[in-house]
Write a protein that holds these residues in place. Structure first.
Motif, PDB file in Angstrom:
ATOM      1  N   ASP A  88     -67.014  50.127  35.149  1.00  0.00           N
ATOM      2  CA  ASP A  88     -68.371  50.290  34.643  1.00  0.00           C
ATOM      3  C   ASP A  88     -68.651  51.740  34.248  1.00  0.00           C
ATOM      4  OD1 ASP A  88     -71.234  49.109  34.399  1.00  0.00           O
ATOM      5  OD2 ASP A  88     -71.519  50.868  35.679  1.00  0.00           O
ATOM      6  N   ALA A  89     -68.227  52.679  35.106  1.00  0.00           N
ATOM      7  CA  ALA A  89     -68.458  54.100  34.817  1.00  0.00           C
ATOM      8  C   ALA A  89     -67.709  54.535  33.560  1.00  0.00           C
ATOM      9  CB  ALA A  89     -68.017  54.950  36.011  1.00  0.00           C
ATOM     10  N   LEU A  90     -66.496  54.034  33.363  1.00  0.00           N
ATOM     11  CA  LEU A  90     -65.714  54.385  32.182  1.00  0.00           C
ATOM     12  C   LEU A  90     -66.310  53.753  30.921  1.00  0.00           C
ATOM     13  CD1 LEU A  90     -62.155  54.046  33.720  1.00  0.00           C
ATOM     14  CD2 LEU A  90     -63.068  56.131  32.682  1.00  0.00           C
ATOM     15  N   GLU A  91     -66.758  52.511  31.038  1.00  0.00           N
ATOM     16  CA  GLU A  91     -67.359  51.846  29.882  1.00  0.00           C
ATOM     17  C   GLU A  91     -68.654  52.529  29.449  1.00  0.00           C
ATOM     18  OE1 GLU A  91     -65.637  47.289  30.240  1.00  0.00           O
ATOM     19  OE2 GLU A  91     -67.575  47.777  31.168  1.00  0.00           O
ATOM     20  N   ASN A  92     -69.366  53.105  30.399  1.00  0.00           N
ATOM     21  CA  ASN A  92     -70.583  53.854  30.065  1.00  0.00           C
ATOM     22  C   ASN A  92     -70.275  55.092  29.229  1.00  0.00           C
ATOM     23  OD1 ASN A  92     -72.321  52.076  31.341  1.00  0.00           O
ATOM     24  ND2 ASN A  92     -72.295  53.196  33.287  1.00  0.00           N
ATOM     25  N   LEU A  93     -69.015  55.527  29.271  1.00  0.00           N
ATOM     26  CA  LEU A  93     -68.576  56.670  28.466  1.00  0.00           C
ATOM     27  C   LEU A  93     -67.977  56.217  27.129  1.00  0.00           C
ATOM     28  CD1 LEU A  93     -66.858  58.794  31.272  1.00  0.00           C
ATOM     29  CD2 LEU A  93     -69.114  59.177  30.251  1.00  0.00           C
ATOM     30  N   GLY A  94     -67.966  54.907  26.909  1.00  0.00           N
ATOM     31  CA  GLY A  94     -67.440  54.382  25.650  1.00  0.00           C
ATOM     32  C   GLY A  94     -65.953  54.114  25.662  1.00  0.00           C
ATOM     33  N   VAL A  95     -65.351  54.004  26.844  1.00  0.00           N
ATOM     34  CA  VAL A  95     -63.917  53.765  26.966  1.00  0.00           C
ATOM     35  C   VAL A  95     -63.657  52.259  27.099  1.00  0.00           C
ATOM     36  CG1 VAL A  95     -61.835  54.278  28.298  1.00  0.00           C
ATOM     37  CG2 VAL A  95     -63.663  55.974  28.133  1.00  0.00           C
ATOM     38  N   ASP A  96     -62.609  51.773  26.426  1.00  0.00           N
ATOM     39  CA  ASP A  96     -62.197  50.383  26.591  1.00  0.00           C
ATOM     40  C   ASP A  96     -61.370  50.253  27.867  1.00  0.00           C
ATOM     41  OD1 ASP A  96     -63.396  49.379  24.299  1.00  0.00           O
ATOM     42  OD2 ASP A  96     -61.667  49.841  23.042  1.00  0.00           O
ATOM     43  N   VAL A  97     -61.781  49.358  28.751  1.00  0.00           N
ATOM     44  CA  VAL A  97     -61.132  49.212  30.056  1.00  0.00           C
ATOM     45  C   VAL A  97     -60.858  47.741  30.333  1.00  0.00           C
ATOM     46  CG1 VAL A  97     -61.264  49.777  32.516  1.00  0.00           C
ATOM     47  CG2 VAL A  97     -62.518  51.165  30.865  1.00  0.00           C
ATOM     48  N   ARG A  98     -59.747  47.468  30.983  1.00  0.00           N
ATOM     49  CA  ARG A  98     -59.440  46.128  31.451  1.00  0.00           C
ATOM     50  C   ARG A  98     -59.050  46.202  32.927  1.00  0.00           C
ATOM     51  NH1 ARG A  98     -61.251  45.758  27.123  1.00  0.00           N
ATOM     52  NH2 ARG A  98     -60.597  44.469  25.341  1.00  0.00           N
ATOM     53  N   VAL A  99     -59.658  45.366  33.749  1.00  0.00           N
ATOM     54  CA  VAL A  99     -59.242  45.230  35.143  1.00  0.00           C
ATOM     55  C   VAL A  99     -58.317  44.023  35.226  1.00  0.00           C
ATOM     56  CG1 VAL A  99     -59.971  44.734  37.511  1.00  0.00           C
ATOM     57  CG2 VAL A  99     -61.337  46.269  36.084  1.00  0.00           C
ATOM     58  N   GLN A 100     -57.158  44.222  35.831  1.00  0.00           N
ATOM     59  CA  GLN A 100     -56.222  43.123  36.066  1.00  0.00           C
ATOM     60  C   GLN A 100     -56.005  42.971  37.572  1.00  0.00           C
ATOM     61  OE1 GLN A 100     -52.561  43.504  33.803  1.00  0.00           O
ATOM     62  NE2 GLN A 100     -53.576  42.796  31.947  1.00  0.00           N
ATOM     63  N   THR A 101     -56.098  41.749  38.055  1.00  0.00           N
ATOM     64  CA  THR A 101     -55.963  41.497  39.485  1.00  0.00           C
ATOM     65  C   THR A 101     -54.690  40.717  39.790  1.00  0.00           C
ATOM     66  OG1 THR A 101     -57.266  39.454  39.292  1.00  0.00           O
ATOM     67  CG2 THR A 101     -58.458  41.468  39.846  1.00  0.00           C
ATOM     68  N   ALA A 102     -54.071  41.055  40.911  1.00  0.00           N
ATOM     69  CA  ALA A 102     -52.861  40.356  41.344  1.00  0.00           C
ATOM     70  C   ALA A 102     -53.188  38.990  41.936  1.00  0.00           C
ATOM     71  CB  ALA A 102     -52.100  41.206  42.363  1.00  0.00           C
ATOM     72  N   ILE A 103     -54.446  38.795  42.342  1.00  0.00           N
ATOM     73  CA  ILE A 103     -54.945  37.492  42.780  1.00  0.00           C
ATOM     74  C   ILE A 103     -55.927  37.024  41.726  1.00  0.00           C
ATOM     75  CG2 ILE A 103     -56.254  36.237  44.534  1.00  0.00           C
ATOM     76  CD1 ILE A 103     -55.270  38.269  46.570  1.00  0.00           C
ATOM     77  N   GLU A 104     -55.717  35.843  41.192  1.00  0.00           N
ATOM     78  CA  GLU A 104     -56.522  35.406  40.055  1.00  0.00           C
ATOM     79  C   GLU A 104     -57.990  35.226  40.420  1.00  0.00           C
ATOM     80  OE1 GLU A 104     -56.557  31.816  36.705  1.00  0.00           O
ATOM     81  OE2 GLU A 104     -54.747  32.241  37.866  1.00  0.00           O
ATOM     82  N   MET A 105     -58.841  35.843  39.624  1.00  0.00           N
ATOM     83  CA  MET A 105     -60.298  35.670  39.714  1.00  0.00           C
ATOM     84  C   MET A 105     -60.846  35.848  38.308  1.00  0.00           C
ATOM     85  SD  MET A 105     -61.065  39.069  42.048  1.00  0.00           S
ATOM     86  CE  MET A 105     -60.059  38.511  43.420  1.00  0.00           C
TER      87      MET A 105
END
Length: 235
Positions: A88-105
């Motif tokens: 969220d903090a990075l996206e507020n700066l205009g950065v494209d971010v992806r969170v990937q989890t080792a446990i599916e959610m």
């Protein structure tokens, strides 16, 4: 403009680092400061992936009397909260971010897929790896080492509360001396606690250097990226 020494990196952040002076939970100002530092190095053309711990909410060893696997799963969920806050903090700066989890959610993040993670990096997106490796008994340090090997990262940036590796705890021993450089086996044999043994061994086997540095200094991540004499390098 300063030039980055590395093209693709893994940044390992402890959960405690995101708690700031509060010592527990998430410090919004600290997360924003870290996000700004990450933003700065992304603009240098560095492909950044991040592994975040969860110690600011929960540590598996805190579950005294609890089944170890259950306690570790709780810790994995803590890493997701930290990852989403950083996203969220990075996206507020205009950065494209992806969170990937080792446990599916899938409702809140992508599942970890190596090829997809690499593709995101090639498109200058920041990838945050959450939930460790998805298995109990393995730390987020080991996650950083494993993911670094899988995505062919050139270096692991290990952000700590102290500015490198010392012969003893500098907060307890005023005579402690900082190492500028040390090899993997010496870290293990001397019982230095920069990273757990499994992670160090994996980095040694895959020839992945580790730069240990203090996160409290402004632009500390940039200093590590540009190869400035800073912190301690394990190689």
């Amino acid at each position: 403009m300063e030039k980055a020494k590395y093209k693709r990196v893994i940044l390992k952040l402890s959960g405690e680092a995101l708690a700031g002076e509060k010592g527990f939970g998430i410090s919004t100002s600290t997360v924003e400061r870290v996000a700004h530092d990450i933003y700065d190095i992304s603009k240098m053309g560095v492909q950044i992936s991040i592994v975040v711990g969860g110690g600011n909410f929960w540590r598996g060893r805190d579950g005294v009397g609890m089944d170890r696997t259950t306690a570790d799963h709780m810790g994995m969920l803590a890493t997701v909260m930290n990852s989403l806050a950083l996203q969220d903090a990075l996206e507020n700066l205009g950065v494209d971010v992806r969170v990937q989890t080792a446990i599916e959610m899938k409702e809140i993040a992508e599942p970890y897929i190596r090829r997809k993670a690499i593709r995101h990096l090639e498109k200058s997106r920041i990838v945050i790896f959450a939930c460790g490796i998805g298995n109990s008994f393995f730390s987020t340090d080991t996650t950083a080492a494993l993911r670094a090997a899988e995505i062919e990262a050139e270096v692991i940036l290990l952000a700590k509360n102290v500015d490198g590796i010392y012969t003893a705890d500098p907060n307890k021993d005023k005579n402690a001396v900082k190492y500028d450089e040390i090899n993997y086996l010496d870290v293990i044999n001397k019982g230095l606690t920069a990273m757990d043994t499994t992670a160090i061994t994996m980095c040694m086997d895959n020839n992945i250097p580790i730069i240990v540095f203090g996160l409290n200094d402004r632009e500390s991540i940039k200093k590590a990226i540009t190869g400035e004499s800073y912190g301690t390098i394990i190689k």
